[in-house]
Design a protein around this motif. Structure first.
Motif, PDB file in Angstrom:
ATOM      1  N   PHE A 291       0.819  -1.216   0.000  1.00  0.00           N
ATOM      2  CA  PHE A 291       0.000   0.000   0.000  1.00  0.00           C
ATOM      3  C   PHE A 291       0.855   1.270   0.000  1.00  0.00           C
ATOM      4  O   PHE A 291       0.346   2.367   0.260  1.00  0.00           O
ATOM      5  N   ASP A 292       2.142   1.125  -0.283  1.00  0.00           N
ATOM      6  CA  ASP A 292       3.053   2.272  -0.223  1.00  0.00           C
ATOM      7  C   ASP A 292       2.565   3.444  -1.067  1.00  0.00           C
ATOM      8  O   ASP A 292       2.591   4.595  -0.631  1.00  0.00           O
ATOM      9  N   ALA A 293       2.144   3.175  -2.303  1.00  0.00           N
ATOM     10  CA  ALA A 293       1.736   4.257  -3.205  1.00  0.00           C
ATOM     11  C   ALA A 293       0.463   4.932  -2.720  1.00  0.00           C
ATOM     12  O   ALA A 293       0.294   6.148  -2.868  1.00  0.00           O
ATOM     13  N   VAL A 294      -0.458   4.148  -2.136  1.00  0.00           N
ATOM     14  CA  VAL A 294      -1.691   4.728  -1.605  1.00  0.00           C
ATOM     15  C   VAL A 294      -1.369   5.631  -0.417  1.00  0.00           C
ATOM     16  O   VAL A 294      -1.894   6.750  -0.306  1.00  0.00           O
ATOM     17  N   ASP A 295      -0.505   5.164   0.475  1.00  0.00           N
ATOM     18  CA  ASP A 295      -0.091   5.981   1.612  1.00  0.00           C
ATOM     19  C   ASP A 295       0.559   7.277   1.137  1.00  0.00           C
ATOM     20  O   ASP A 295       0.284   8.365   1.668  1.00  0.00           O
ATOM     21  N   ARG A 298      -2.019   9.785  -0.066  1.00  0.00           N
ATOM     22  CA  ARG A 298      -2.736  10.446   1.036  1.00  0.00           C
ATOM     23  C   ARG A 298      -1.899  11.553   1.685  1.00  0.00           C
ATOM     24  O   ARG A 298      -2.439  12.493   2.260  1.00  0.00           O
ATOM     25  N   LEU A 299      -0.576  11.423   1.582  1.00  0.00           N
ATOM     26  CA  LEU A 299       0.312  12.383   2.228  1.00  0.00           C
ATOM     27  C   LEU A 299       0.880  13.406   1.245  1.00  0.00           C
ATOM     28  O   LEU A 299       1.848  14.096   1.553  1.00  0.00           O
ATOM     29  N   ASP A 300       0.283  13.488   0.048  1.00  0.00           N
ATOM     30  CA  ASP A 300       0.704  14.487  -0.955  1.00  0.00           C
ATOM     31  C   ASP A 300       2.122  14.266  -1.450  1.00  0.00           C
ATOM     32  O   ASP A 300       2.823  15.222  -1.799  1.00  0.00           O
ATOM     33  N   MET A 301       2.577  13.037  -1.501  1.00  0.00           N
ATOM     34  CA  MET A 301       3.933  12.741  -1.925  1.00  0.00           C
ATOM     35  C   MET A 301       3.931  12.241  -3.363  1.00  0.00           C
ATOM     36  O   MET A 301       3.988  11.041  -3.641  1.00  0.00           O
ATOM     37  N   GLY A 302       3.862  13.156  -4.311  1.00  0.00           N
ATOM     38  CA  GLY A 302       3.747  12.784  -5.711  1.00  0.00           C
ATOM     39  C   GLY A 302       4.922  11.980  -6.234  1.00  0.00           C
ATOM     40  O   GLY A 302       4.737  11.009  -6.979  1.00  0.00           O
ATOM     41  N   SER A 303       6.124  12.365  -5.852  1.00  0.00           N
ATOM     42  CA  SER A 303       7.291  11.647  -6.368  1.00  0.00           C
ATOM     43  C   SER A 303       7.335  10.222  -5.842  1.00  0.00           C
ATOM     44  O   SER A 303       7.727   9.294  -6.555  1.00  0.00           O
ATOM     45  N   GLN A 304       6.906  10.039  -4.588  1.00  0.00           N
ATOM     46  CA  GLN A 304       6.883   8.688  -4.030  1.00  0.00           C
ATOM     47  C   GLN A 304       5.765   7.852  -4.645  1.00  0.00           C
ATOM     48  O   GLN A 304       5.917   6.631  -4.797  1.00  0.00           O
ATOM     49  N   VAL A 305       4.635   8.483  -5.004  1.00  0.00           N
ATOM     50  CA  VAL A 305       3.584   7.751  -5.718  1.00  0.00           C
ATOM     51  C   VAL A 305       4.173   7.149  -6.985  1.00  0.00           C
ATOM     52  O   VAL A 305       3.983   5.969  -7.295  1.00  0.00           O
ATOM     53  N   SER A 306       4.917   7.964  -7.717  1.00  0.00           N
ATOM     54  CA  SER A 306       5.533   7.503  -8.955  1.00  0.00           C
ATOM     55  C   SER A 306       6.515   6.362  -8.698  1.00  0.00           C
ATOM     56  O   SER A 306       6.431   5.298  -9.316  1.00  0.00           O
ATOM     57  N   SER A 307       7.439   6.569  -7.784  1.00  0.00           N
ATOM     58  CA  SER A 307       8.470   5.553  -7.551  1.00  0.00           C
ATOM     59  C   SER A 307       7.869   4.269  -6.982  1.00  0.00           C
ATOM     60  O   SER A 307       8.283   3.162  -7.351  1.00  0.00           O
ATOM     61  N   ASN A 340      -4.503  -2.155  -6.102  1.00  0.00           N
ATOM     62  CA  ASN A 340      -3.831  -1.101  -5.357  1.00  0.00           C
ATOM     63  C   ASN A 340      -3.252  -0.031  -6.279  1.00  0.00           C
ATOM     64  O   ASN A 340      -3.157   1.136  -5.896  1.00  0.00           O
ATOM     65  N   VAL A 341      -2.869  -0.421  -7.491  1.00  0.00           N
ATOM     66  CA  VAL A 341      -2.477   0.574  -8.494  1.00  0.00           C
ATOM     67  C   VAL A 341      -3.670   1.478  -8.806  1.00  0.00           C
ATOM     68  O   VAL A 341      -3.563   2.704  -8.831  1.00  0.00           O
ATOM     69  N   ALA A 342      -4.837   0.865  -9.024  1.00  0.00           N
ATOM     70  CA  ALA A 342      -6.035   1.643  -9.332  1.00  0.00           C
ATOM     71  C   ALA A 342      -6.386   2.591  -8.189  1.00  0.00           C
ATOM     72  O   ALA A 342      -6.701   3.771  -8.417  1.00  0.00           O
ATOM     73  N   ALA A 365       4.995  14.655 -10.862  1.00  0.00           N
ATOM     74  CA  ALA A 365       5.466  15.688 -11.781  1.00  0.00           C
ATOM     75  C   ALA A 365       5.839  15.057 -13.119  1.00  0.00           C
ATOM     76  O   ALA A 365       6.484  14.009 -13.170  1.00  0.00           O
ATOM     77  N   GLY A 366       5.404  15.694 -14.190  1.00  0.00           N
ATOM     78  CA  GLY A 366       5.742  15.212 -15.519  1.00  0.00           C
ATOM     79  C   GLY A 366       4.783  14.200 -16.092  1.00  0.00           C
ATOM     80  O   GLY A 366       4.849  13.882 -17.280  1.00  0.00           O
TER      81      GLY A 366
END
Length: 460
Positions: A291-295, A298-307, A340-342, A365-366
């Protein structure tokens, strides 16, 4: 995981994605299974959890409501069964609150009182058991010995149970009030809301080191947070053996939604605490169901969503069909990774879990993207992002109400206009959030004053 069993942890992303994508009917079969099995679950709870009332929903529940695991008996890793403790799910009591909150969120998104009326008993009985399983200590807080999901067995005050208290108690109070029922339970829950213990704080550099030892206090937690080097622990016994690769410290962020991107309580910045917890999580991209990307969303971490999305997809999505392998070694396909990707994509594109609508809060970003996300009140939002920059932010109002909207362009002037007439609904403002009066059936554009949506190029 086994043919007769339903493992809620592995289904949570699917339920969440159905909610945010507006595919509410896809959740009815699983909600109905828990509702139809409720008498059997209550009977199981009474027999296996010391005669306690309510519903301890088995995490690995068989289709008929009992907690036997894959043909075993009540001493062999059964869920919600003290005779099996200590084991993976014997004292895992957060599953009932979780499915109850999924039901509550579906009501919030659809506004259907008939749906809430039908499925409210699941919420009611989950809360009844959660109250019964805890008792007030000399410090005035609720306490219990339970599992921190599957990660720690039979420990004091697990974090997921505290998060369940914080999320479920007010939800059941609201639901019961709407339905004009359960006044006695509502009274109990209102009292219990003031007895919820702060989360265990542990050292960022040593996740086994408890910083706010019991009996603890709100001030002890706030003092640890002020130091800026603590994170949320799994339980008040953080040194207990870790049995599974779950980031229990992130449960308050998602799915429980009690810590978001701007949560401060009495001056204590819980968002900063959650950020540190995410950055220090013990299990990074550790399973196909991560669930890393979902977390991160929720915390506004766009770069971490991507990675997170890229790393998890590259590691586990081994089938041409898009399905994943459980441990990156192909043996049989799993669809939890896709789910979880969705969920993460929808959360990054738009969310209003706490009543504040955010457009593209964590879009990388990007990245280019466009989509429609369902939000509370039967409303939807349409979002287009080009190169990481919001091009379109539109609201399709499903309810006549006043919505709280976060400015998609911090520090810059935004306005809201009627999507049909172009009439200004909210004048130019640089406020971080603003109130938007909406009428059911109407549409609205949230736009930059310097670059109105109607002036942008478009294709027929």
């Amino acid at each position: 995981w086994y043919p007769a069993g339903y493992w809620l942890w592995n289904l949570r992303g699917q339920i969440a994605a159905n909610l945010s994508s507006g595919n509410f009917n896809n959740n009815i079969p699983i909600f109905s299974m828990y509702l139809n099995d409720l008498p059997a679950i209550e009977s199981w709870t009474s027999a296996q959890m010391g005669g306690k009332p309510g519903a301890c929903v088995p995490e690995t529940m068989r289709f008929n409501g009992n907690g036997y695991y894959n043909g075993g008996n009540n001493t062999q890793n059964a869920s919600c069964a003290t005779a099996s403790s200590p084991s993976y799910n014997a004292l895992n009591i957060a599953s009932g609150p979780e499915i109850a909150l999924d039901i509550w969120q579906q009501y919030q998104d659809t506004g259907s009182l008939s749906f809430l009326q039908q499925y409210y008993p699941v919420m009611e009985q989950a809360a009844t058991f959660l109250l019964a399983d805890q008792s007030v200590g000399s410090d005035g807080f609720l306490h219990a010995v339970a599992n921190a999901h599957e990660s720690q067995w039979a420990v004091t005050d697990p974090t997921d149970d505290i998060a369940a208290d914080q999320a479920l108690f007010p939800a059941v109070i609201s639901a019961a009030t709407l339905l004009n029922t359960d006044s006695a339970l509502v009274s109990q829950l209102k009292t219990a809301e003031n007895q919820i213990e702060p989360y265990a704080r542990v050292s960022q550099s040593n996740l086994s080191n408890l910083l706010n030892s019991q009996p603890t206090s709100v001030s002890a937690a706030a003092s640890a947070d002020a130091g800026g080097s603590d994170v949320i622990g799994d339980s008040y016994q953080p040194g207990a053996t870790i049995r599974n690769s779950e980031n229990i410290g992130m449960e308050p962020v998602w799915p429980y939604g009690v810590i978001g991107d701007s949560t401060t309580v009495n001056g204590d910045n819980l968002t900063a605490l959650a950020d540190r917890t995410y950055n220090s999580r013990p299990d990074v991209d550790a399973n196909d169901w991560s669930f890393d990307a979902v977390d991160a969303a929720r915390l506004d971490m766009g770069s971490q969503v991507s990675s997170d999305l890229v790393a998890n997809t590259e590691k586990y999505q081994t089938y041409i069909s898009g399905l994943a392998a459980y441990d990156s070694t192909p043996d049989e396909p799993y669809d939890e990774q896709q789910a979880n990707v969705a969920t993460a994509m929808d959360e990054a594109l738009a969310t209003d879990y706490d009543g504040t609508l955010r457009f593209a809060p964590a879009w990388p970003a990007g990245w280019n993207g466009s989509g429609t996300v369902s939000i509370q009140g039967g409303s939807k939002v349409d979002v287009q992002v080009e190169g990481g920059t919001i091009a379109t932010a539109a609201i399709q109002a499903g309810t006549t109400a006043t919505m709280t909207v976060r400015n998609p362009w911090p520090g810059q002037q935004a306005e809201v206009v009627n999507g049909s007439s172009g009439a200004v609904v909210v004048g130019a403002t640089t406020a971080s959030t603003f109130s938007v009066p909406v009428t059911a059936g109407s549409t609205y554009l949230v736009e930059q004053v310097s670059s109105p949506t109607t002036s942008l190029p478009f294709a027929q």
